[in-house]
Enzyme design. Sequence first.
Site, mmCIF file in Angstrom:
data_model
loop_
_atom_site.group_PDB
_atom_site.id
_atom_site.type_symbol
_atom_site.label_atom_id
_atom_site.label_comp_id
_atom_site.label_asym_id
_atom_site.label_seq_id
_atom_site.Cartn_x
_atom_site.Cartn_y
_atom_site.Cartn_z
ATOM 1 N N GLY A 239 40.403 34.638 40.998
ATOM 2 C CA GLY A 239 39.327 34.851 41.948
ATOM 3 C C GLY A 239 39.724 35.139 43.377
ATOM 4 O O GLY A 239 38.870 35.509 44.181
ATOM 5 N N PRO A 275 45.289 34.477 38.125
ATOM 6 C CA PRO A 275 44.981 35.590 39.025
ATOM 7 C C PRO A 275 45.046 36.925 38.285
ATOM 8 O O PRO A 275 45.908 37.134 37.439
ATOM 9 C CB PRO A 275 46.102 35.504 40.073
ATOM 10 N N GLY A 276 44.119 37.797 38.591
ATOM 11 C CA GLY A 276 44.134 39.135 38.013
ATOM 12 C C GLY A 276 44.170 40.166 39.121
ATOM 13 O O GLY A 276 45.184 40.808 39.392
ATOM 14 N N ARG A 277 43.039 40.262 39.811
ATOM 15 C CA ARG A 277 42.890 41.259 40.871
ATOM 16 C C ARG A 277 43.990 41.137 41.944
ATOM 17 O O ARG A 277 44.518 42.131 42.419
ATOM 18 C CB ARG A 277 41.525 41.042 41.531
ATOM 19 N N TYR A 317 29.316 47.194 40.446
ATOM 20 C CA TYR A 317 29.299 46.115 41.444
ATOM 21 C C TYR A 317 29.026 46.611 42.862
ATOM 22 O O TYR A 317 29.272 45.865 43.811
ATOM 23 C CB TYR A 317 30.658 45.407 41.501
ATOM 24 N N CYS A 344 26.905 62.488 33.613
ATOM 25 C CA CYS A 344 25.466 62.721 33.741
ATOM 26 C C CYS A 344 24.705 61.420 33.897
ATOM 27 O O CYS A 344 23.979 60.991 32.992
ATOM 28 C CB CYS A 344 24.979 63.512 32.542
ATOM 29 N N GLU A 345 24.910 60.773 35.016
ATOM 30 C CA GLU A 345 24.202 59.539 35.386
ATOM 31 C C GLU A 345 24.112 59.525 36.905
ATOM 32 O O GLU A 345 25.100 59.836 37.582
ATOM 33 C CB GLU A 345 25.015 58.288 34.983
ATOM 34 N N TYR A 373 40.715 46.228 37.095
ATOM 35 C CA TYR A 373 39.361 46.564 36.631
ATOM 36 C C TYR A 373 39.075 48.059 36.810
ATOM 37 O O TYR A 373 37.950 48.459 37.080
ATOM 38 C CB TYR A 373 38.311 45.695 37.350
#
Length: 420
Positions: A239, A275-277, A317, A344-345, A373
């Site tokens: 986090g 930890p990732g990010r 996000y 196409c969004e 991510y």
Amino acid sequence: MHHFDYRDNRLHAEDVDIAALANKIGTPFYIYSEATFRRHVKVFSNAFSGTDALVAYSVKANSNLAVLRILASEGTGADVVSAGELARALHAGIPADKIVFSGVGKTTEEMEAALNAGIYQFNVESAPELEALDKVAGELKKHAPVAIRVNPDVAAGGHDKISTGRKEDKFGVAWGSARALYARARELENIEVKGVDLHIGSQIADLAPFEAAFKKAAGLIADLREDGCRIERLDLGGGLGIPYGAGEIPPHPDDYAQLIKRVTAPLDVQLIFEPGRMIAGNAGLLVTKLVYVKEGEARKFMIVDAGMNDLIRPALYDAHHDIIPVTRDLDAKNDRYDVVGPVCESSDFIAKARTLPDMKPGEFMAIMSAGAYGASQSSQYNSRPLIPEILVNGDEYAIIRRRPTFDEMTALERYPEWMG
Ligand SMILES: *Cc1c(COP(=O)(O)O)cnc(C)c1O
């Protein structure tokens, strides 16, 4: 700090010239710096030197096998949330006894795989999951080492969709029922209670919510010990935020470590981090090509060849990613653009109303802080092939995931027999 810099106005990943690479292999692609991964792991681990700590990298942030192997060689463990991530971590050489398994929906098949591998810890998120794990472990004649993920009811995280530690969130066991669930866990024959776990969210920009949550956890450990529970580990989750743009200054790992040491020193527990990010985020960027500049009535659009299927964070996000030209023209005029992809969004955008230097179609731009991510959340929506991932090491690069062919993209699909 990362290893992406301009040299003579040309953006480099370590010693690799990104524009030259883009011309050679085609865009879009992710590019990662091995030195940056290593640096981030060291900064985090060094902050906790002298304490008994296991750094279990959160595989979901970036799960490429080569990335996992870098982390394995730095001695980190892994935090996995599926059997697939478990298989990746083991494949890349992360030892089972450094792997923790998180997530609210572990299936019995996943529990079996993890028990057979001999993982270090299950982070159990509910009463029914605890009962299921006890049963699976019993059938395999094994004991499941367990921490219970408690929900400290602390609001944190940069966005509603990445906050996980409030009582409205699906994660963890409600604070008020934690003690009772530990009591139940102690009755279960195939469960070995090892610790307490929490993870309050992602991209947390200040220390206050961490402090509130960690203090609550310390209090819980005291209560559980009073109940006769042996608690020898405290898993504090991931986090810690990273700077995504100018002016964003997340807490430094050293300050985070000081806070944790202060709160946990009296507890005499092994600390686990996920930890990732913080490890992967600024170790990678997404290189894309400007395809068209379109002047709408109200806005100007830069249409690029990377879409929300390649990087979904802005759509999912409202995430901010800095965008910079790969070849910089210091005399270029600035204007305000929406940078959008080809999917196409309407939600397929990378930036809105962003002031950027004018660029010409065919020029490359880099979407920064895309190492976490990014590729791991990508899809083939609109039948756009997964994009390559490139790893740089000094002046060398390797394609660590290549672009699939049409045949590979459709390899799992079949026309039913009745269609002849
Ligand atoms: C996603 C996640 C992490 C990693 O979060 P970061 O913000 O990338 O550090 C850690 N633990 C759990 C349980 C998670 O779900």
